[in-house]
Design an enzyme around this catalytic site. Structure first.
Site, short mmCIF file in Angstrom:
data_model
loop_
_atom_site.label_atom_id
_atom_site.label_comp_id
_atom_site.label_asym_id
_atom_site.label_seq_id
_atom_site.Cartn_x
_atom_site.Cartn_y
_atom_site.Cartn_z
CG HIS A 343 -92.43 11.72 -2.53
ND1 HIS A 343 -91.15 12.19 -2.29
CD2 HIS A 343 -92.57 11.70 -3.87
CE1 HIS A 343 -90.56 12.43 -3.44
NE2 HIS A 343 -91.40 12.14 -4.43
CB ALA A 344 -95.12 16.04 -4.37
CG HIS A 373 -92.21 18.16 -10.92
ND1 HIS A 373 -91.13 17.78 -11.69
CD2 HIS A 373 -92.81 17.00 -10.52
CE1 HIS A 373 -91.08 16.46 -11.75
NE2 HIS A 373 -92.08 15.95 -11.05
CD GLU A 374 -95.71 16.23 -8.29
OE1 GLU A 374 -96.24 15.42 -9.08
OE2 GLU A 374 -94.65 15.99 -7.70
CG HIS A 377 -96.11 14.35 -13.48
ND1 HIS A 377 -95.24 13.69 -14.32
CD2 HIS A 377 -95.44 14.55 -12.33
CE1 HIS A 377 -94.08 13.51 -13.69
NE2 HIS A 377 -94.17 14.03 -12.48
CD GLU A 401 -91.01 12.27 -12.82
OE1 GLU A 401 -91.14 13.37 -12.28
OE2 GLU A 401 -91.75 11.29 -12.56
CG HIS A 502 -88.43 8.16 -5.81
ND1 HIS A 502 -88.29 9.23 -4.94
CD2 HIS A 502 -89.13 8.63 -6.86
CE1 HIS A 502 -88.88 10.29 -5.45
NE2 HIS A 502 -89.41 9.97 -6.62
CE1 TYR A 512 -88.83 12.34 -10.44
CE2 TYR A 512 -87.94 10.23 -9.73
CZ TYR A 512 -89.00 11.11 -9.83
OH TYR A 512 -90.22 10.76 -9.33
#
Ligand code: ASP
Ligand code: SER
Ligand code: ZN
Length: 604
Positions: A343-344, A373-374, A377, A401, A502, A512
């Site tokens: 999971h990323a 997306h990552e 962060h 997020e 999660h 999210y």
């Protein structure tokens, strides 16, 4: 997701404890401001060890790395509890506003709180590490013992198949993996709830809901308001999608007025439906607004190239290139010979520049969006790394997020064409509707899923849902919110919630849901800053230094101020609100209303 492993070393703790005792004998009592300053230093110094242990376990799952990670986390949670305890002596004392905020934030600093009893705390941290390992190691042997695959390959195959029975087999095979986590999860919830109560919360759910600069009750009301705003959009998408699936699979399999079979949406959790856009949901196939899937494969994009592409978006906004260590230390693809958590996630190991991504990247558009997306962060982390440790976080977790996803809203067909991943399409109404449907299959489809995960967990944590009812209630709520249902019966020998990362790893999920609303508010504000005139869905801020400067200002504030203040600076409003999302999807909503006319929408 973003990993917040804040952990501590016992050796350092003992030294600090001694130092504090000696200090008490000779020096005057520590003031509140001095206390906060000390905590910031201790937390920051101790973060490294925890992040290292967490990283090593997640990228190399063995009994040893699991044990090391559990022990490190144990020491962190002991330190965390004692810090919360010590902070109480400063209640009502004079202090700087920044110190008061830091102390208020302190109490919500972990998502899995532990009891103070050392034996129970050790039990909790072992369960925590074991659940993470179990999720990472879970495999379904599709073709007997030789063809065992993890979540990355199973997810890819489910996205690609249009064979009803094959999809059901993959879906069931993955969900059956949850069963092994059921007993551990039950016990974990008992222990973490005890930890939450010892910290002064009603239960772990109330603790999670208290991280939003308002009371848990007010927060519940906010999420309810947002959900009611977007519910009609989801219902329209559901109706259209069910009709399309019925055409594909037959009305005996996909029944009008009934929930959609959970395995037909191209995603193991039915949470985003982008994998069925190209061939099932695309309204005007002749116009060919395709996903980038085909181009990524044909041009043989690899993980490195996809990551470089994401980085180049951020640098086009004026952010710095990623540090060299990012490229040396990240795990971008699944290693051949060891188990990892696929999971990323995004990690900042040292609270400074040692930033990394852990992912099992596949060359498809969904994964391209995930790496964009990552990096959101990481650029958030890098932007606030000069703040004191307790302010290093998103304005709230939904902000964290939302950054990379906001950027993804600028990955328009035009942008994709610019990087060679789509062909340029002549502007037309059909092209607009196709493009909107592609986005809606991701952004609107997700909304009830984003809400229901914690709806269910809040009830589990409060005791309203008992372990004996885990699976029944899980599917009742999935059916109620998402209008989907398993095609073959599930029972209490299974534990389907744990088939979602999660849940197994106890990462809060409402973030999210909030992100999927907020990102449209952010996008609108950035488009304004970039001087864009025109309909919101056509805007891309790629290359805009003005938009970049506004974004960076928000990121640099971290969690140093209440989130409504941060939100207001960027968007001019203090409230989370779905009207930007609704504005964005105007063309599609009008189209769907027409298309769904006469259909039996909704589900029983
Ligand atoms: N960052 C995503 C999430 O937060 C990762 C993914 O989509 O796999 O969980
Ligand atoms: N990244 C989150 C998840 O995988 C939301 O898309 O669930
Ligand atoms: Zn994330």
């Amino acid at each position: 997701m973003r990993v917040t492993n804040r952990k501590v070393s016992l050796a350092v703790l003992v030294v600090l404890g001694l130092a504090a005792c000696q200090q008490q004998a000779t020096a005057p009592k520590e003031t509140a401001d001095q206390f906060v300053e000390r905590l910031n230093k201790e937390f920051s110094a101790l973060h490294v060890e925890g992040a290292q242990a967490g990283w090593v376990q997640a990228t190399y799952i063995t009994p040893d790395t699991e044990a090391i990670n559990a022990r490190t986390n144990d020491r962190f949670l002991a330190y965390f509890n004692s810090a919360v305890e010590q902070a109480k002596q400063f209640d009502g004392q004079p202090m700087l506003p920044a110190s008061a905020r830091a102390i208020a934030l302190l109490r919500q600093g972990v998502s899995s709180p532990a009891p103070n009893d050392p034996a129970l705390r050790a039990e909790l941290t072992q369960l925590d590490a074991r659940l993470e390992a179990a999720y990472g190691q879970a495999k379904f042997c599709v073709a007997g013992d030789s063809g065992c695959e993890g979540v990355d390959v199973l997810g890819e195959r489910l996205g690609a198949t249009r064979d009803y029975a094959e999809a059901l087999k993959l879906w069931t095979g993955w969900h059956d993996q949850g069963a092994q986590m059921r007993k551990d999860y039950e016990r974990f919830v008992e222990l973490a709830n005890q930890g939450a109560r010892e910290l002064g919360y009603a239960d772990m759910g109330a603790m999670w809901r208290s991280g939003y600069d308002m009371s848990p009750e007010e927060f519940t009301a906010v999420t309810e308001k947002l959900w009611n705003q977007v519910k009609p959009l989801y219902e329209a998408m559901h109706c259209y999608t069910r009709t399309r699936l019925a055409t594909q699979y037959g009305e005996d399999k996909v029944k009008p007025g009934e929930p959609i079979p959970a395995h037909l949406l191209g995603n193991l959790w039915g949470q985003q439906w982008n994998k069925i856009y190209d061939d099932l949901l695309q309204p005007y196939p002749s116009v060919k607004v395709e996903s980038a899937d085909r181009a990524l494969k044909e041009q043989k994009w690899d993980a490195l190239r996809m990551t470089r592409s994401a980085e180049s978006f951020y640098t086009s906004l004026g952010f710095a290139a990623l540090p060299a260590t990012f490229w040396e230390r990240s795990m971008l693809t699944r290693p051949r010979d060891r188990d990892v958590v696929c999971h990323a996630s995004a990690w900042t190991i040292d609270t400074k520049e040692d930033v990394r991504i852990k992912m099992c990247m596949q060359p498809n558009e969904e994964e391209l969006f995930t790496i964009y997306h990552e990096l959101g962060h990481l650029y958030y982390d890098l932007s606030y790394n000069k703040l004191p440790y307790l302010f290093q976080g998103g304005a709230h977790d939904g902000f964290h997020e939302a950054i990379g996803d906001t950027v993804n809203l600028s990955v328009t067909p035009g942008y994709l064409a610019g990087i060679g991943l789509a062909r340029a399409v002549k502007p037309s109404n059909e092209a607009i509707i196709n493009t909107q449907m592609k986005m809606a299959a991701d952004k609107i489809a997700f909304l009830p899923f984003g809400k229901v995960i914690d709806e269910w967990r809040w009830k589990v944590f409060s005791g309203e849902i008992k372990p004996a009812d885990y699976n029944r209630t899980w599917w009742e709520m999935r059916r109620q919110y998402q209008g989907i249902a398993p095609a073959s019966p599930r029972d209490e020998s299974q534990f389907d919630a744990a088939a979602k990362y999660h849940v197994a790893a106890n990462v809060p999920y409402t973030r999210y849901f909030l992100s999927f609303i907020l990102q449209f508010q952010f996008h609108k504000a950035l488009c304004d800053a970039a001087g864009f005139k025109g309909p919101l869905h056509e805007c891309s801020v790629a290359g805009s230094k003005e938009a970049g400067a506004r974004l960076r200002a928000m990121l640099e504030a971290g969690q140093s101020e209440p989130w409504p203040v941060t939100l207001e600076k960027l968007t001019g409003t203090r409230e989370m609100d779905a009207s930007a999302l609704i504005e964005y999807f105007q063309p599609l909503l009008a189209w769907l209303a027409e298309k769904n006319r006469g259909q039996q929408c909704g589900w029983t």
